[in-house]
Design an enzyme around this catalytic site. Structure first.
Site, mmCIF file in Angstrom:
data_model
loop_
_atom_site.group_PDB
_atom_site.id
_atom_site.type_symbol
_atom_site.label_atom_id
_atom_site.label_comp_id
_atom_site.label_asym_id
_atom_site.label_seq_id
_atom_site.Cartn_x
_atom_site.Cartn_y
_atom_site.Cartn_z
ATOM 1 N N TYR A 132 15.182 -26.975 -26.766
ATOM 2 C CA TYR A 132 15.540 -26.722 -25.373
ATOM 3 C C TYR A 132 14.271 -26.597 -24.539
ATOM 4 O O TYR A 132 13.544 -25.617 -24.644
ATOM 5 C CB TYR A 132 16.362 -25.434 -25.282
ATOM 6 N N LYS A 157 17.246 -30.972 -25.390
ATOM 7 C CA LYS A 157 17.983 -30.577 -24.195
ATOM 8 C C LYS A 157 16.990 -30.246 -23.091
ATOM 9 O O LYS A 157 16.048 -29.472 -23.315
ATOM 10 C CB LYS A 157 18.861 -29.366 -24.503
#
Length: 302
Positions: A132, A157
């Site tokens: 992330y 992400k």
């Protein structure tokens, strides 16, 4: 792990004593599953991982896996200090989660070599890892390629919203791995607002915090985006745009408005934990109007 459709990021309900409300959590996850999400992300950003003790994260993931009962993949939030991230990941593995979403280390990013060691240690637990990129963690495309070469890293992400950087990252990672080896996600708050831009650079998956409290709107928007329906533009102007404006008015509202939205729709999700704050009365009224407009647009477009 194959993901598709709307991705569900449940809130973590707290009871009147401030403890995780397991019964409400189970019901919340079960209700979301009725709307057909492609995956459930437990104890992540919307689920207030930042405010959960290790035992609470383990409890939330365990109960989410049980509620999902194999219907869709369950991805657990992990992050923080290395020891905490490892504890999160081990708990997720023991609970039967399918992967972890690895948030950046807090305040101590270190060098590219250090970050590589951090991610490698988490991946060695044995669960697939989705990286992330958000907050202070800003990766150059070459760094992203290096991290996605770690065995067990399966996804990336993006929570930054730098489309130029993300396009270069997608191109570099796909050149290194092939087109389908690494899964990319749009992880911006209220990601629907920016998803048309992410689709244009080849990123089709996105987080949907809105799915938590208005799954009818979230699923209708995705279907409209896929088919090119005018409803997508209507929902951007009537629901998502105003929601983003309200969300941007106070730090932490990306989570606080989700819980408030759940309460407005009859789910006793409790309050957010500090440092987040509850919406003001005026903002709650505005949120209720935004929800009503979104639901009305869906009804009119169906």
């Amino acid at each position: 792990m194959k993901l598709s459709g709307v991705l569900f990021f449940p809130a973590t309900p707290f009871d009147s004593r401030g403890e995780v409300d397991v019964a409400v959590l189970r019901a919340h996850v079960a209700a979301g599953l009725e709307h057909g999400p492609g995956g459930v992300f437990a104890a992540c950003g919307t689920g207030e991982l930042n405010a959960l003790a290790e035992g609470e994260q383990a409890l939330v993931v365990r109960e989410t896996v049980a509620a999902a009962d194999g219907a869709v993949p369950v991805v657990a939030g992990a992050g923080g200090a290395l020891g905490t991230a490892l504890a999160h990941t081990r708990a997720a593995a023991e609970a039967g989660a399918d992967a972890v979403l690895l948030l950046p280390p807090y305040l101590a990013l270190g060098s590219a070599e250090g970050l590589h060691a951090y991610v490698s240690a988490v991946a060695e637990v044995g669960l697939p890892v989705v990286l992330y990129q958000r907050g202070p963690l800003v990766l150059e495309p070459a760094d992203a390629v290096g991290l996605t070469r770690i065995p067990g890293v399966v996804g990336f992400k993006d929570g930054l919203g730098d489309i130029d950087r993300m396009q270069r990252t997608v191109l570099a990672v796909r050149a290194a791995h092939g087109p389908d080896e690494i899964t990319f996600f749009n992880g911006l708050p209220t990601a629907e607002l920016t998803q048309p831009a992410y689709r244009a650079i080849g990123v089709h998956l996105y987080s949907s915090a809105a799915f938590c409290f208005v799954p009818e709107v979230a699923t209708a928007y995705r279907d409209a985006l896929e088919t090119g329906s005018e409803l997508a533009g209507t929902l951007l102007s009537e629901f998502y745009g105003p929601l983003v404006e309200l969300r941007s008015s106070v730090p932490g509202y990306a989570v606080a408005l989700v819980k408030a939205g759940l309460r407005l729709r009859g789910v006793e999700a409790g309050k957010v934990r500090a440092p987040f704050v509850e919406p003001t009365a005026a903002h709650l009224s505005e949120l209720a109007r935004i929800i009503d407009r979104g639901l009305a647009a869906v009804r009119a477009g169906s």
